[in-house]
Design a protein around this motif. Structure first.
Motif, PDB file in Angstrom:
ATOM      1  N   SER A 178     -54.884  81.422  -8.217  1.00  0.00           N
ATOM      2  CA  SER A 178     -55.516  82.348  -9.160  1.00  0.00           C
ATOM      3  C   SER A 178     -54.494  83.254  -9.838  1.00  0.00           C
ATOM      4  N   ALA A 179     -53.254  83.242  -9.379  1.00  0.00           N
ATOM      5  CA  ALA A 179     -52.226  84.134  -9.933  1.00  0.00           C
ATOM      6  C   ALA A 179     -51.616  83.597 -11.219  1.00  0.00           C
ATOM      7  N   GLY A 180     -51.701  82.289 -11.429  1.00  0.00           N
ATOM      8  CA  GLY A 180     -51.119  81.706 -12.627  1.00  0.00           C
ATOM      9  C   GLY A 180     -49.632  81.470 -12.541  1.00  0.00           C
ATOM     10  N   GLU A 181     -49.035  81.737 -11.394  1.00  0.00           N
ATOM     11  CA  GLU A 181     -47.608  81.485 -11.184  1.00  0.00           C
ATOM     12  C   GLU A 181     -47.345  81.358  -9.692  1.00  0.00           C
ATOM     13  N   ALA A 182     -46.244  80.661  -9.355  1.00  0.00           N
ATOM     14  CA  ALA A 182     -45.910  80.472  -7.950  1.00  0.00           C
ATOM     15  C   ALA A 182     -44.480  79.973  -7.832  1.00  0.00           C
ATOM     16  N   ASP A 183     -43.902  80.175  -6.674  1.00  0.00           N
ATOM     17  CA  ASP A 183     -42.657  79.506  -6.305  1.00  0.00           C
ATOM     18  C   ASP A 183     -43.061  78.337  -5.417  1.00  0.00           C
ATOM     19  N   LEU A 184     -42.970  77.133  -5.947  1.00  0.00           N
ATOM     20  CA  LEU A 184     -43.459  75.968  -5.213  1.00  0.00           C
ATOM     21  C   LEU A 184     -42.641  75.672  -3.968  1.00  0.00           C
ATOM     22  N   LEU A 185     -41.445  76.232  -3.864  1.00  0.00           N
ATOM     23  CA  LEU A 185     -40.671  76.028  -2.636  1.00  0.00           C
ATOM     24  C   LEU A 185     -41.188  76.940  -1.527  1.00  0.00           C
ATOM     25  N   SER A 186     -41.107  78.251  -1.728  1.00  0.00           N
ATOM     26  CA  SER A 186     -41.451  79.173  -0.646  1.00  0.00           C
ATOM     27  C   SER A 186     -42.947  79.222  -0.364  1.00  0.00           C
ATOM     28  N   GLN A 187     -43.773  78.951  -1.384  1.00  0.00           N
ATOM     29  CA  GLN A 187     -45.220  79.078  -1.203  1.00  0.00           C
ATOM     30  C   GLN A 187     -45.918  77.750  -0.909  1.00  0.00           C
ATOM     31  N   PHE A 188     -45.187  76.652  -1.024  1.00  0.00           N
ATOM     32  CA  PHE A 188     -45.838  75.354  -0.791  1.00  0.00           C
ATOM     33  C   PHE A 188     -44.943  74.373  -0.027  1.00  0.00           C
ATOM     34  N   ALA A 189     -43.829  73.967  -0.607  1.00  0.00           N
ATOM     35  CA  ALA A 189     -43.026  72.893  -0.016  1.00  0.00           C
ATOM     36  C   ALA A 189     -42.423  73.272   1.332  1.00  0.00           C
ATOM     37  N   ARG A 190     -42.037  74.538   1.499  1.00  0.00           N
ATOM     38  CA  ARG A 190     -41.436  74.937   2.781  1.00  0.00           C
ATOM     39  C   ARG A 190     -42.475  75.082   3.892  1.00  0.00           C
ATOM     40  N   PRO A 191     -43.577  75.797   3.672  1.00  0.00           N
ATOM     41  CA  PRO A 191     -44.514  75.967   4.795  1.00  0.00           C
ATOM     42  C   PRO A 191     -45.337  74.729   5.112  1.00  0.00           C
ATOM     43  N   LEU A 192     -45.612  73.876   4.134  1.00  0.00           N
ATOM     44  CA  LEU A 192     -46.540  72.765   4.388  1.00  0.00           C
ATOM     45  C   LEU A 192     -46.058  71.811   5.489  1.00  0.00           C
ATOM     46  N   PRO A 193     -44.815  71.314   5.448  1.00  0.00           N
ATOM     47  CA  PRO A 193     -44.406  70.403   6.532  1.00  0.00           C
ATOM     48  C   PRO A 193     -44.485  71.049   7.904  1.00  0.00           C
ATOM     49  N   LEU A 194     -44.224  72.356   7.972  1.00  0.00           N
ATOM     50  CA  LEU A 194     -44.287  73.033   9.266  1.00  0.00           C
ATOM     51  C   LEU A 194     -45.713  73.104   9.782  1.00  0.00           C
ATOM     52  N   MET A 195     -46.644  73.345   8.877  1.00  0.00           N
ATOM     53  CA  MET A 195     -48.053  73.376   9.273  1.00  0.00           C
ATOM     54  C   MET A 195     -48.491  72.009   9.791  1.00  0.00           C
TER      55      MET A 195
END
Length: 418
Positions: A148-165
């Motif tokens: 909903s923010a219209g912007e993101a850092d796809l590394l810190s907010q998606f690519a980095r945490p997802l594999p760990l989860m």
């Protein structure tokens, strides 16, 4: 015909140019444009001298055929680093990734077969549909935090945490423990506070092993502990460390770098958005041209070896450059769609045992993101991206994007907005 290990190059063959001074693989300049370095080094042959860290020499294999030859010959190129590490200071930044551990990465022969069987059987018991569900659930939870923010850092907010989860679910690892392990691996790959990072990893996985001995479950850690190979706690710990290493840092870079390729490469992005390429094809393009683990697969010859016109000193690391080997001009072709002969997963007896789940995690993660957040575009140019220094990985510091803000409760709403 190429000379075999131990054979001399016939005197009638032209000698390669004299080798350059050792190329430093840990400088920011190398991290910014490694392809340029590999292209410059090719004139010296298939094997070139490099420095992995200050005062740590190695020989880097940059030719495709030469890399295959090394990877497929564990007798000539064994994996045990203990003779090498005797002369390495304890605070050497690359030591935690290269030092001996009783795992399937640093052993050969029957010991390697026994340890690897426990890993491959454990991985083989993972149901693809269950894994896919874990990835989708994790991706949706992460995307809901920023769409909903219209912007993101796809590394810190998606690519980095997802594999760990996902890896935490697969290994049966509590979330807080998984975060500590990820922090340890980042320090090791970055070459910063590596001793502390190694301690965090070892202590964290020891906690996980103790937990699963006490309360086993239907997870990968429990399956490794219960395997007929009868691994000790120490052996199980080091196999889990290998899986954590492959599932954290390389996987986040695989996801982030493929997204970067899809968003910034004119050739790839046009084909993907036009429907001519699948996400799997984009992944393979990245693995060919810019793999997330660029230089790895260490071996340690026990004697001086003449190989491809170069003397490889005994007990000095021989490192495979997956990135340089894959882009060897001999591998060039008109189209690589469907061609998976790249070396990004290794080859021979030590090829990555987690190839299939790693590909599935990256594919589903990217597909889920694209479904939920249509219209993404980068907020910086490719030239403005920053890369983390380090001899082994190809890792961004950030991947900022913008997109039309998405509101709604689930993936279906996001897809409809697209």
């Amino acid at each position: 015909m190429a000379a075999s290990p131990g054979e001399s190059t016939p005197s009638s063959w032209p000698s390669p140019p004299a080798h350059p001074v050792r190329t430093r693989l840990f400088d920011p300049e190398f991290a910014a444009d490694p392809a340029r370095t590999y292209a410059r080094l090719r004139r010296y042959g298939d094997v070139v001298p490099v420095e992995l860290a200050p005062g740590v020499p190695a020989m880097l294999v940059i030719g495709y055929a030469a890399a295959l030859e090394v990877l497929r010959d564990p007798h000539t190129f064994p994996k045990d680093p203990r003779r090498w590490q005797r002369g390495v200071p304890a605070d050497c930044p690359v030591l935690p990734l290269m030092m001996y551990r009783p795992n399937c990465m640093y052993t050969d022969g029957p010991v390697h077969s026994r340890l690897r069987q426990a890993v491959t059987d454990g991985l083989g018991a993972i149901e693809p549909d269950v894994l896919r569900a874990h990835v989708e659930h994790s991706a949706e939870a992460l995307v809901r935090e920023f769409r909903s923010a219209g912007e993101a850092d796809l590394l810190s907010q998606f690519a980095r945490p997802l594999p760990l989860m996902v890896l935490g679910r697969v290994l049966g690892c509590p979330a807080d423990l998984g975060a500590r392990l990820a922090s340890g691996y980042k320090k090791i790959f970055d070459g910063v506070d590596t001793r502390q990072g190694d301690a965090e990893l070892t202590h964290g996985v020891a906690e996980l092993i103790a937990l699963k001995r006490w309360r086993p479950d239907q997870d990968l850690t429990s399956r490794i502990l219960a395997h007929p190979a009868g691994l000790t706690d120490e052996e199980a710990l080091h196999q889990v460390l290998v899986l954590m290493g492959g599932g954290a840092e390389p996987e986040q870079n695989l996801i982030a770098n493929t997204l970067r390729l899809m968003l910034m490469s004119d050739q790839v992005s046009g084909s993907v958005w036009g429907g001519d390429l699948l996400v799997e094809d984009a992944l393979d393009e990245l693995l060919w041209t810019d793999p997330p683990i660029a230089n790895f697969a260490f071996t340690y010859p026990e004697r001086d070896i003449e190989f491809r016109g170069v003397v490889l000193p005994a007990d000095q690391p021989v490192v495979i450059s997956f990135a340089a080997a894959n882009t060897d001009p001999s591998t060039a072709s008109g189209s690589r769609i469907g061609n998976r002969a790249h070396l990004a997963w290794g080859a021979g007896p030590h090829a990555c045992p987690a190839k299939r789940p790693a590909q599935l995690i990256a594919t589903v993660a990217i597909e889920s993101l694209l479904d939920m957040v249509p219209g993404m575009e980068p907020t910086v140019s490719a030239a403005e991206l920053d890369w983390r220094p380090g001899p082994f990985h190809r890792a961004l510091t950030a991947l900022p994007v913008r997109f039309p803000p998405v509101t709604g409760g689930d993936r279906t709403v996001a897809a409809q907005n697209g």
